[in-house]
Write an enzyme that holds these catalytic residues in place. Structure first.
Site, PDB file in Angstrom:
ATOM      1  N   SER A 202       0.880  -1.266   0.063  1.00 49.06           N
ATOM      2  CA  SER A 202      -0.011  -0.040   0.021  1.00 49.06           C
ATOM      3  C   SER A 202       0.798   1.424   0.153  1.00 49.06           C
ATOM      4  CB  SER A 202      -0.963   0.107   1.173  1.00 49.06           C
ATOM      5  OG  SER A 202      -0.066  -0.028   2.366  1.00 49.06           O
TER       6      SER A 202
ATOM      7  N   CYS B  39      -3.493  -3.890  -8.263  1.00 49.82           N
ATOM      8  CA  CYS B  39      -2.686  -2.353  -8.171  1.00 49.82           C
ATOM      9  C   CYS B  39      -3.290  -1.942  -9.611  1.00 49.82           C
ATOM     10  CB  CYS B  39      -1.573  -2.461  -7.926  1.00 49.82           C
ATOM     11  SG  CYS B  39      -0.447  -3.378  -8.976  1.00 49.82           S
TER      12      CYS B  39
END
Ligand code: NAD
Length: 492
Positions: free
Chosen positions: A239, A294
């Site tokens: 993240s 992602c």
């Protein structure tokens, strides 16, 4: 038989995973551990130890001890090990795919794609002798020659996320070792089993002790690695919040670092998009892997008439998606990774609704009651919505409207600060070209919803999606995992 779903099914009670240090499987010295469930069935598969600084120190010592001899080995000989690794991985392809589905939740076809993409990096790394070549200029000055030669960096640590439990470790490990480094893998504590199997296969392929090491764990383990003086380089994927921490801490500790962060990817659908192929492709981008990519499309900007032409078809398509355990027949959508992840998606949708979003299709509360399922969800939003800015990491597609491409590109640039991926669906070469030149993300798709570069290219996130200079894979990967010397010589 090692770490396979058959072995997991045969065990009487979930076992605690071991670390792999200096060629041996050893228990962590920490007593802290977490359960690893199958997110589609909630059945416990294993316990993962939360390794501490002492475990990290042991792995670093083993990696350092192996680094010199491995780094001195001629690159063609090292490539020989990568060819063996490639064969061993291909022999285990189906078993690896099932393991990814079982620990991560993504359906078999998605897991198979991930495994194929991971093995591709080994294909690339098998070219080590060519990749590691330097440069020279004869007669750089009168009677003087210059040459640039590459050397390994030393000990590389890789820290990986849960969403690609096989592929992301494989972005790092094959290239790091092909370049002559020893490697320590710290996989996601939520999906540690694929990494366990990768390391077993490395050992089966005869990669010498200490060249690849595995340390399970979470925050403390990562902190240990990014601050340890014996680690030379850090490859991180996860993240944005953690990427930033790892980037700063590793840099402060004098390490080379690449840190790939989160994303908020825009898809632009032009009025001339070819519906038949675009609709399933956009749905796959937004809902495939339960939105936990992602590169997932998270905001769809419909331009002009695309709103009326495309949206109803997308909803129709979403209705055909079947949720369940990804190894079961006919299942096209798996769960998100944990109950907390599902609750977070629900909360973000609620916040979006409170801020004025309107529901197009509510997938919350649908799917099997056991497992962490969220069904495909679509909302109309405006550009001020929190749903336009935050990474959701679930099968949620937020829809914006733009009157033309200029406005769609402005929305992409201004609503969020990420820059991983983006796609355009159009039949116009001119629109595609404008998009390619002006889109703010680093990985772009033209009529491709998940524009994942193959191993021969760099994984090119930008802005808040990437901290560092050299990306993962491709030539960038080789640059990252090597250090250079330039020699200037003359002979009297
Ligand atoms: P995460 O950041 O929670 O975890 C990633 C790794 O960091 C794990 O190994 C974890 O143990 C470790 N970690 C967690 N908190 C930490 C802390 N405070 N300090 C040090 N280490 C810590 O990410 P995740 O939830 O596993 O993965 C999903 C995220 O990864 C998404 O944001 C996704 O976009 C991103 N991602 C990015 C890429 C890319 O190429 N840019 C690829 C895959 C995933």
């Amino acid at each position: 038989m090692g770490m396979t779903i058959e072995a997991l099914a045969a065990q009487k009670a979930p076992a605690t995973l071991k670390n792999f240090i200096g060629g041996a499987w050893v228990a962590s010295t920490s007593s802290e551990k977490l359960v690893v469930p199958n997110p589609a069935t909630e059945q416990p598969l294993a316990y993962v130890p939360l390794s501490n600084a002492a475990d990290v120190a042991a792995a670093v010592a083993a990696a350092r001890a192996a680094a010199h001899e491995w780094g001195e080995m001629p690159p063609p000989e090292r490539a020989g090990y990568l060819f063996k690794l490639r064969e061993a991985l291909l022999d285990n392809r189906d078993a690896l795919t099932k393991l990814v589905t079982t620990e991560n939740g993504k359906v078999y076809s998605d897991a198979a794609g991930e495994v194929r993409r991971g093995i591709e990096v080994v294909d690339f790394a098998c070219g080590a002798p060519t990749l590691l070549m330097g440069q020279n200029l004869d007669q750089v000055s009168r009677g003087i020659d210059s040459e640039m030669v590459r050397f390994p960096v030393g000990v590389v640590a890789g820290i990986t996320p849960f969403n690609f439990p096989f592929m992301v470790p494989m972005w790092m490990l094959p290239l790091a070792i092909a370049c002559g480094n020893s490697f320590i893998l710290k996989p996601s504590e939520r999906t540690p089993l694929s990494s366990q199997r990768i390391i077993e296969i490395c050992a089966e392929a005869g990669i010498p002790a200490g060249v690849v090491n595995l340390v399970h764990g979470a925050v403390e383990t990562v902190t240990g690695l990014v601050t340890h003086p014996g680690v030379d380089a850090i490859s991180f994927v996860g993240s944005e919040r953690v990427a930033r921490i790892v980037y700063e801490t590793a840099a402060k500790n004098g390490k080379r670092v690449q840190a790939l962060g989160g994303a908020k990817n825009h898809i632009i659908a032009m009025p001339d998009a070819v519906l038949e192929q675009s609709v399933p492709n956009i749905a796959e981008s937004a809902f495939g892997n339960a939105g936990q990519r992602c590169l997932a499309g998270s905001v769809l900007t419909v331009v002009g008439e695309a709103r009326e032409r495309l949206l109803p078809k997308l909803v129709e398509h979403a209705e055909t998606i079947k949720m369940g355990f990804g190894l079961d027949e006919g299942v096209t959508l798996g769960p998100v990774i944990r109950g907390e992840a599902r609750d977070r998606v629900h909360r973000l949708v609620d916040e979006g609704l409170a801020a004025g979003a309107t529901m197009i299709r509510d997938g919350r509360g649908t799917g099997p009651s056991t497992g962490y399922f969220v069904g495909p969800t679509m909302l109309n939003i405006d550009e001020g919505s929190p749903l336009a800015r935050e990474e959701i990491f679930g099968p949620v597609l937020s829809v914006l409207y733009a009157k033309d491409l200029d406005e769609a590109l402005r929305l992409m640039a201004e609503t969020n600060e990420y820059g991983n991926a983006g796609s355009i669906y159009t039949a116009s070469g001119r629109a595609a070209r404008e998009f390619k030149r002006r889109a703010t993300s680093g990985m772009l798709g033209v009529n491709v919803g998940v524009a994942a570069p193959m191993a021969f290219f760099p994984f090119s996130g930008r802005r808040k999606s990437f901290f560092g200079d050299l990306h993962a894979t491709g030539r960038d990967g080789v640059e990252f995992y090597t250090t250079k010397k330039v020699i200037t010589s003359r002979w009297f």
